[in-house]
Design a protein around this motif. Sequence first.
Motif, PDB file in Angstrom:
ATOM      1  N   ARG A  67      76.855  -2.681  -3.884  1.00  0.00           N
ATOM      2  CA  ARG A  67      77.562  -3.781  -3.238  1.00  0.00           C
ATOM      3  C   ARG A  67      78.994  -3.854  -3.758  1.00  0.00           C
TER       4      ARG A  67
ATOM      5  N   PRO B  99      77.666 -15.462   4.097  1.00  0.00           N
ATOM      6  CA  PRO B  99      76.399 -16.134   3.792  1.00  0.00           C
ATOM      7  C   PRO B  99      75.708 -16.735   5.009  1.00  0.00           C
TER       8      PRO B  99
ATOM      9  N   SER C 203      69.429 -19.389   2.117  1.00  0.00           N
ATOM     10  CA  SER C 203      69.297 -18.689   0.837  1.00  0.00           C
ATOM     11  C   SER C 203      67.861 -18.622   0.343  1.00  0.00           C
TER      12      SER C 203
ATOM     13  N   PRO D 161      66.859 -14.748   2.388  1.00  0.00           N
ATOM     14  CA  PRO D 161      67.938 -14.379   1.471  1.00  0.00           C
ATOM     15  C   PRO D 161      68.772 -13.210   2.009  1.00  0.00           C
TER      16      PRO D 161
ATOM     17  N   CYS E 287      70.836 -11.417  -0.136  1.00  0.00           N
ATOM     18  CA  CYS E 287      71.339 -10.853  -1.390  1.00  0.00           C
ATOM     19  C   CYS E 287      71.812  -9.405  -1.237  1.00  0.00           C
TER      20      CYS E 287
ATOM     21  N   CYS F 124      75.485  -9.343  -0.565  1.00  0.00           N
ATOM     22  CA  CYS F 124      76.322 -10.293  -1.286  1.00  0.00           C
ATOM     23  C   CYS F 124      77.542  -9.600  -1.887  1.00  0.00           C
TER      24      CYS F 124
ATOM     25  N   CYS G  72      75.892 -14.394  -9.727  1.00  0.00           N
ATOM     26  CA  CYS G  72      74.977 -14.957  -8.737  1.00  0.00           C
ATOM     27  C   CYS G  72      74.946 -16.459  -8.918  1.00  0.00           C
TER      28      CYS G  72
ATOM     29  N   SER H  52      72.180 -17.251 -11.274  1.00  0.00           N
ATOM     30  CA  SER H  52      72.091 -16.480 -12.509  1.00  0.00           C
ATOM     31  C   SER H  52      71.849 -17.387 -13.714  1.00  0.00           C
TER      32      SER H  52
ATOM     33  N   LYS I 226      74.609  -7.447 -12.272  1.00  0.00           N
ATOM     34  CA  LYS I 226      74.083  -8.184 -11.134  1.00  0.00           C
ATOM     35  C   LYS I 226      72.729  -7.633 -10.695  1.00  0.00           C
TER      36      LYS I 226
ATOM     37  N   GLY J 295      68.591  -9.397  -6.404  1.00  0.00           N
ATOM     38  CA  GLY J 295      68.407 -10.648  -5.667  1.00  0.00           C
ATOM     39  C   GLY J 295      68.181 -11.803  -6.613  1.00  0.00           C
ATOM     40  N   HIS J 296      68.139 -13.042  -6.051  1.00  0.00           N
ATOM     41  CA  HIS J 296      68.044 -14.231  -6.898  1.00  0.00           C
ATOM     42  C   HIS J 296      66.622 -14.604  -7.276  1.00  0.00           C
TER      43      HIS J 296
END
Length: 343
Positions: free
Chosen positions: A22, A246, A264, A268, A270, A273, A287, A290, A320, A323-324
């Motif tokens: 990314r 987003p 989100s 998602p 991600c 992103c 993030c 994060s 990173k 994903g979240h």
Amino acid sequence: MPGPAARDAQASGSPLIDTHGRVHRDLRISLTDRCSLRCTYCMPEQGNEWLARTSILGLDEIERVARVAAASGITTFRLTGGEPLLRTDIVEVVRRLAAVSGPDGPVQIAMTTNGIRLREVLPQLIDAGLSRLNISLDTLRRDRFRDLTRRDRLDEVLDGIAAARDCGLRPLKINAVAMRGVNDDEIVDLVEFAIAHDAQMRFIEQMPLDAGHTWDRSRMVTRDEILAALSARFTLTPVPGRGGAPAEKWALEGGPHTVGVIASVTAPFCGDCDRLRLTADGQLRNCLFSTTEYDLLPILRAGEGDDAIDAMLRSCVHGKLPGHAINDPAFLQPARGMNAIGG
């Protein structure tokens, strides 16, 4: 030892690319953790522990980080808070950042605000170089606004939106967090309000980012529920070409007006992103969710060179995750609330 391509990707001035491929082009800069509202999904009404004023980044420090970031491909700075218009030097922040250029030319300066004070300062912000604007508005009803924000300031927000409508900055976006039993019966009304103000309405799934850690998934209105409510009133046509944005977008009745949904939690995005975040006290975050931060404050205040800032940016990007993991049973909500992280 990393190969030549890996070394080049980490070189100062090269694009900020993470281990998942990314490319990062957007830096969200929080200017303060303070706010003129007390939205229930964001922060408590009382007892907030504010960042020490001595830890808040000054104008020169913000500009320095921005110049280093732009040299490595950041093309948009979005100013957030808390409420960014509470910064007394907000016009000069915009002016300084708008003068920054990267390899592809001048950067774009965007802002997310609750709209209070906007009419007062908007002409100066535009003159300083502001190019895009997002305004938060969760309800059109005065009683709900007062209950939700714990402040009776709806008129000031609406006046700020009217000023934005008249100023010519486009696209103009209005953001609402959709909440069950709070404003989910206003979804169509909010879209019609946005259309009347030549703005794009964007609905955001409520996320676990409140300072009190009281988020309840059952109170979140999902993407599918939002679309179902909209489809009962409008014909929706998907807008292609989302890229790293987003919000998914749909044209209303064939256009030109559109509506966006930021899902989100249930959908998602991600994998695309391209955003990093800088908190008001100098912490880099890769993030929104994060639990790890990268501290720039000692670097900025110890007289270290720009190469140290660049190295920290690259460490942040390198760390990173894919994903979240909100939907993972082991997910941990960030210790900071949204007002301290920055939108």
